[in-house]
Scaffold this motif. Structure first.
Motif, PDB file in Angstrom:
ATOM      1  N   LEU A  31       0.813  -1.200   0.000  1.00  0.00           N
ATOM      2  CA  LEU A  31       0.000   0.000   0.000  1.00  0.00           C
ATOM      3  C   LEU A  31       0.851   1.257   0.000  1.00  0.00           C
ATOM      4  N   SER A  32       1.992   1.207   0.657  1.00  0.00           N
ATOM      5  CA  SER A  32       2.878   2.367   0.698  1.00  0.00           C
ATOM      6  C   SER A  32       4.279   1.942   1.103  1.00  0.00           C
ATOM      7  N   VAL A  33       5.234   2.811   0.780  1.00  0.00           N
ATOM      8  CA  VAL A  33       6.633   2.588   1.108  1.00  0.00           C
ATOM      9  C   VAL A  33       7.142   3.827   1.829  1.00  0.00           C
ATOM     10  N   ILE A  34       7.889   3.623   2.897  1.00  0.00           N
ATOM     11  CA  ILE A  34       8.412   4.737   3.677  1.00  0.00           C
ATOM     12  C   ILE A  34       9.930   4.690   3.655  1.00  0.00           C
ATOM     13  N   TYR A  35      10.540   5.832   3.293  1.00  0.00           N
ATOM     14  CA  TYR A  35      11.987   5.944   3.257  1.00  0.00           C
ATOM     15  C   TYR A  35      12.445   6.909   4.351  1.00  0.00           C
ATOM     16  N   GLU A  36      13.572   6.588   4.987  1.00  0.00           N
ATOM     17  CA  GLU A  36      14.194   7.556   5.890  1.00  0.00           C
ATOM     18  C   GLU A  36      15.143   8.430   5.076  1.00  0.00           C
ATOM     19  N   ILE A  37      15.141   9.726   5.377  1.00  0.00           N
ATOM     20  CA  ILE A  37      16.002  10.682   4.682  1.00  0.00           C
ATOM     21  C   ILE A  37      17.220  10.959   5.552  1.00  0.00           C
ATOM     22  N   HIS A  38      18.406  10.721   5.008  1.00  0.00           N
ATOM     23  CA  HIS A  38      19.657  10.915   5.746  1.00  0.00           C
ATOM     24  C   HIS A  38      20.421  12.096   5.131  1.00  0.00           C
ATOM     25  N   GLY A  39      21.005  12.934   5.975  1.00  0.00           N
ATOM     26  CA  GLY A  39      21.838  14.022   5.458  1.00  0.00           C
ATOM     27  C   GLY A  39      21.090  15.336   5.407  1.00  0.00           C
ATOM     28  N   GLU A  40      21.533  16.223   4.497  1.00  0.00           N
ATOM     29  CA  GLU A  40      20.970  17.568   4.398  1.00  0.00           C
ATOM     30  C   GLU A  40      19.755  17.566   3.474  1.00  0.00           C
ATOM     31  N   GLU A  55       8.068  13.945   9.982  1.00  0.00           N
ATOM     32  CA  GLU A  55       9.168  13.796  10.929  1.00  0.00           C
ATOM     33  C   GLU A  55       8.672  12.994  12.127  1.00  0.00           C
ATOM     34  N   GLU A  56       9.522  12.098  12.609  1.00  0.00           N
ATOM     35  CA  GLU A  56       9.158  11.249  13.742  1.00  0.00           C
ATOM     36  C   GLU A  56      10.408  10.931  14.538  1.00  0.00           C
ATOM     37  N   ASN A  57      10.373  11.208  15.839  1.00  0.00           N
ATOM     38  CA  ASN A  57      11.501  10.962  16.729  1.00  0.00           C
ATOM     39  C   ASN A  57      12.790  11.609  16.212  1.00  0.00           C
ATOM     40  N   GLY A  58      12.644  12.824  15.672  1.00  0.00           N
ATOM     41  CA  GLY A  58      13.807  13.562  15.212  1.00  0.00           C
ATOM     42  C   GLY A  58      14.356  13.130  13.866  1.00  0.00           C
ATOM     43  N   LYS A  59      13.671  12.189  13.200  1.00  0.00           N
ATOM     44  CA  LYS A  59      14.125  11.710  11.898  1.00  0.00           C
ATOM     45  C   LYS A  59      13.105  12.109  10.835  1.00  0.00           C
ATOM     46  N   LYS A  60      13.585  12.361   9.613  1.00  0.00           N
ATOM     47  CA  LYS A  60      12.710  12.747   8.510  1.00  0.00           C
ATOM     48  C   LYS A  60      12.445  11.550   7.604  1.00  0.00           C
ATOM     49  N   TYR A  61      11.206  11.490   7.093  1.00  0.00           N
ATOM     50  CA  TYR A  61      10.796  10.386   6.240  1.00  0.00           C
ATOM     51  C   TYR A  61       9.979  10.908   5.070  1.00  0.00           C
ATOM     52  N   ILE A  62       9.964  10.135   3.979  1.00  0.00           N
ATOM     53  CA  ILE A  62       9.030  10.391   2.883  1.00  0.00           C
ATOM     54  C   ILE A  62       8.261   9.099   2.627  1.00  0.00           C
ATOM     55  N   LYS A  63       6.943   9.250   2.528  1.00  0.00           N
ATOM     56  CA  LYS A  63       6.050   8.107   2.346  1.00  0.00           C
ATOM     57  C   LYS A  63       5.444   8.160   0.954  1.00  0.00           C
ATOM     58  N   SER A  64       5.644   7.115   0.192  1.00  0.00           N
ATOM     59  CA  SER A  64       5.114   7.013  -1.167  1.00  0.00           C
ATOM     60  C   SER A  64       3.918   6.080  -1.146  1.00  0.00           C
TER      61      SER A  64
END
Length: 252
Positions: A31-40, A55-64
């Motif tokens: 149904l969906s894929v979630i990637y963590e974004i690392h870096g700038e 953003e969750e627990n100080g980390k950024k994500y993109i959900k497709s």
């Protein structure tokens, strides 16, 4: 639409290898894929029905998201796509209209028209690093050569001529173990926006993970006015399966 070379020209964004924390039913749809974004990360991605950044627990994500979902759309934008004509998008030019009408059988459902047009553009333009980034559609038709942006450009013009709202999209596509800049299209059929990739001859790039190795995964849309080389990496963080269960991945 900013011209970009295809991801096959150069790799510029790393996909950090990951593996699932537990075994899962690989035959299920995703149904969906979630990637963590690392870096700038500098606010690169578009947020719409197909993808969201959070953003969750100080980390950024993109959900497709899976593309088979109801989409909202702006009717004035749709009307403009079907009526606006200029030098770059000559949808009222009789020569281009004749070319579009000769490319497919017009006595069909919109989805079949788009499928035929997808195959037509894929086969018509030979992928070439020599003749690329055309500034007008006439040049593409004459040379029959180009890169992903040329295929997306021609597809856009022809789709709009045959009465189907279409847009060019810029973003990231995954191939050969990394992400690269890429261009493709979105078309509106039955009030839903679908991704169409005339470079890959593919509707809605699927999630295909085999033996924990990512084969294909949906493209990610970036803002058209973003011209910097991205200074971040992505890793597959999790997938939501069709039964609603979540599979978490960890960096391998």
């Amino acid at each position: 639409m900013a011209y970009t070379a295809d991801l096959l020209s150069f790799g510029n964004l790393e996909m950090i290898p990951t593996k699932p924390e537990t075994d899962y039913d690989t035959t299920q749809g995703k149904l969906s894929v979630i990637y963590e974004i690392h870096g700038e990360y500098k606010d690169v991605f578009i947020e719409d029905n197909h993808q969201e950044v959070f953003e969750e627990n100080g980390k950024k994500y993109i959900k497709s998201h899976n593309f088979n979902m109801n989409n909202s759309f702006n009717q004035s934008e749709v009307d403009s796509l079907l009526s606006y004509s200029n030098v770059r998008y000559p949808i009222n030019d009789l020569e281009i209209i004749d070319f579009a009408n000769s490319a497919i059988n017009l006595e069909q459902e919109d989805s079949i028209k788009i499928n035929e047009l997808l195959g037509f553009v894929y086969n018509y333009i030979e992928y070439s690093y020599v003749q690329k980034w055309h500034t007008n559609v006439y040049s593409i038709i004459e040379s029959k050569k180009g890169v992903c942006s040329d295929k997306a450009y021609l597809f856009n013009v022809l789709a709009r001529i045959i009465g189907i709202p279409c847009k060019e999209v810029m973003g990231l596509a995954y191939g050969a173990g990394e992400w690269g800049l890429h261009a493709w299209n979105e078309v509106l059929i039955n009030n839903k926006w679908y991704s169409i990739d005339p470079t890959w001859d593919m509707w809605q790039v699927p999630v295909n993970v085999k033996n924990n190795f990512i084969i294909t995964i949906p493209h990610l849309k970036m803002k058209d006015d973003y011209f910097e080389v991205p200074q971040f990496s992505l890793s597959l963080s999790s997938m939501i399966l069709e039964d609603g269960s979540k599979v978490d991945f960890i960096i391998d």
